[in-house]
Design a protein around this motif. Sequence first.
Motif, PDB file in Angstrom:
ATOM      1  N   ILE A 149       0.846  -1.200   0.000  1.00  0.00           N
ATOM      2  CA  ILE A 149       0.000   0.000   0.000  1.00  0.00           C
ATOM      3  C   ILE A 149       0.880   1.248   0.000  1.00  0.00           C
ATOM      4  O   ILE A 149       1.837   1.344   0.777  1.00  0.00           O
ATOM      5  N   SER A 150       0.555   2.200  -0.850  1.00  0.00           N
ATOM      6  CA  SER A 150       1.255   3.484  -0.862  1.00  0.00           C
ATOM      7  C   SER A 150       0.261   4.610  -0.627  1.00  0.00           C
ATOM      8  O   SER A 150      -0.952   4.417  -0.644  1.00  0.00           O
ATOM      9  N   GLY A 151       0.809   5.814  -0.432  1.00  0.00           N
ATOM     10  CA  GLY A 151      -0.024   6.997  -0.266  1.00  0.00           C
ATOM     11  C   GLY A 151       0.140   7.690   1.057  1.00  0.00           C
ATOM     12  O   GLY A 151      -0.358   8.810   1.260  1.00  0.00           O
ATOM     13  N   ASP A 152       0.868   7.050   1.985  1.00  0.00           N
ATOM     14  CA  ASP A 152       1.036   7.671   3.304  1.00  0.00           C
ATOM     15  C   ASP A 152       2.105   8.753   3.296  1.00  0.00           C
ATOM     16  O   ASP A 152       2.097   9.642   4.159  1.00  0.00           O
ATOM     17  N   GLU A 153       3.041   8.718   2.357  1.00  0.00           N
ATOM     18  CA  GLU A 153       4.106   9.723   2.303  1.00  0.00           C
ATOM     19  C   GLU A 153       3.562  10.987   1.624  1.00  0.00           C
ATOM     20  O   GLU A 153       3.253  10.975   0.428  1.00  0.00           O
ATOM     21  N   VAL A 154       3.455  12.087   2.365  1.00  0.00           N
ATOM     22  CA  VAL A 154       2.692  13.242   1.884  1.00  0.00           C
ATOM     23  C   VAL A 154       3.438  14.572   1.999  1.00  0.00           C
ATOM     24  O   VAL A 154       2.817  15.629   1.895  1.00  0.00           O
ATOM     25  N   LEU A 155       4.760  14.554   2.196  1.00  0.00           N
ATOM     26  CA  LEU A 155       5.459  15.831   2.367  1.00  0.00           C
ATOM     27  C   LEU A 155       5.271  16.768   1.173  1.00  0.00           C
ATOM     28  O   LEU A 155       5.008  17.964   1.373  1.00  0.00           O
TER      29      LEU A 155
END
Length: 607
Positions: free
Chosen positions: A117-123
């Motif tokens: 799952i991806s999408g948690d990295e939001v910088l």
Amino acid sequence: MVGNRPIRIAGCSGSTTDRRDAMRLLASNYENDPIDVFAGDWMSEGNMTVRAGSKINGQMDAYEPTFLEALEPALPCIAKYRIKVAVNAGASDTEKLHKVVQKMVKGRGLNLNVAWISGDEVLPQLLESQRRGESPFENICTGEILGDWKFEPMYAQAYLGGLGIAAAFEKGADIVVCGRVSDASPVIGAAYWWHKWNRSDVDKLANAFVAGHLSECSSYSTGGNFTGFQHLESLGWENIGFPIVEISNSGEVIVTKNAGSGGEVSVDTLTSQFLYEIQGPWYYNSDVTAILDNISFEHISANRIALRGVKGALPPPTTKVGITAKPLYQAEMHWFITGLDVHAKARMAETQVRILLGNHINNFAHLEFQILGSVPDNPTNQNAATVDLRIIAQARKAEDLAPAKFVRPCIDPIMCAYPGATPHLDLRQAFPKEVYEYYVTLIPQSKLLHRAHLQSGESIDIPPPSNTKTYPKQQPTQDVTANIRDLSSFGATVRAPLGTIVHARSGDKGSDCNVGFWVRYQDEYAWLQNLLSVQFMKDLLAEEYKGGRVERFEFPGLKAVHFLLRDHLDRGVSCTLSVDFLGKNCAEYLRCRQVDIPLVFIARGRI
């Protein structure tokens, strides 16, 4: 069998340092005690920052390697019995963990499909939104504005919901590795997939959400970190079990534990875990909001407890995001003080050390001298008569904590110090190490690129919820109970520690600390409601109360009173100067404080 019976989900890990043998133990006993899904939590605010640092500096893998130690010995049984696995052990490098797990599975010659799952990295999204002025990104613990933060963000992770996990399972994934999904999201995702729920099934989702909270910390629901721990010795506290949540299609939840294990699942152990980390009666997740006003637990049979009274509501349009800043550096040094005049001895040591630090002290961002422990009257051994003087400093630059600038000034007074002055000879902590400032805020779910990546190479986009609700910034709070009674009406009292008859549990969320108290009987609860006002809590905290906001809420179905201590924990686990870096000992401190307890309650015996 999917959907035709309750799904059985085992909480097999609550941290990076939980027991590694859980999955193998549970999977190998499948024929006697079947499990459908292993849900594991490897993430915390502490390792979010550490793994963020690992990813940015590239010096080591930024996923959690202890997951691999737990997974590998269990793989043959996982494959044989087709047990699903959903974990957040990807930390800050989920794709790399996915590749490692694929290689491990292939090396074992097993037929298991691995997704991530991806999408948690939001910088990037966060900084762009800040640049556009779309949000001030207020710190939900302190009220600070991100633009006023004195640190430079280097990484940001948002808390994802469970529907990416559900989508991956639906497409045939056996193992789903995630980064920063919420702790309960693996359970939500597994139940959503198993029962083929819809996003509109908010009551069902809310119950799965609370079930995930009850199982996310593994043995915390079966006797770990439980104030009634002493009676667990006869129940096998050397082999405390792992929680299993059984979730039906209608959303009903039963909590039990693995067969043959020690510890217990009881109303009290579940109340303990429930009160840990909540912020009030509204419990938020990316997929649903759980309304907890009427929550209760019902004893069904030995080690089988039903969850009752949870209602669902729409999720908020935002989700939590943790921001990690470029590092500070920390060093600490310890002296032992024994016997009489502890505070005078500590004052002498502090004066001498500060003189030797000289003007260089101005380069420290933080410096504290802390006395850990106290000496009892007439101690009968030397260890009991010894306390720890902890000197801890933080600075923006590592060179400002170099040995000549910190540990030497701390240790050089040895020949002119207090009587019995003895430094700790292990000086490894006295050399600078990285620590990370951490900032907690909210980001719109519409900014996330939540995606499930399948082993086939296909990816599935998970859209944000189309129906949401914006909630007040502050949870409901009541300074005093609405059921007012004069405390004298409970009869004659005796001065005794609060914990003589009162259970408690506390924990951290950013720099906020929550602490919940509960009792055994309804008349004790009437007393507890009237005793524990906001002002009484401030008095009970004594020197630990630093002037922050205190919020209070009652859970009548649990005979519990819950407090949220705003900004109580000195910036949170990643960089706090406190030895109670997880906030878990706040409750134990408060339980040992003496209060006036009615004799009739004392006569029933200690908890």
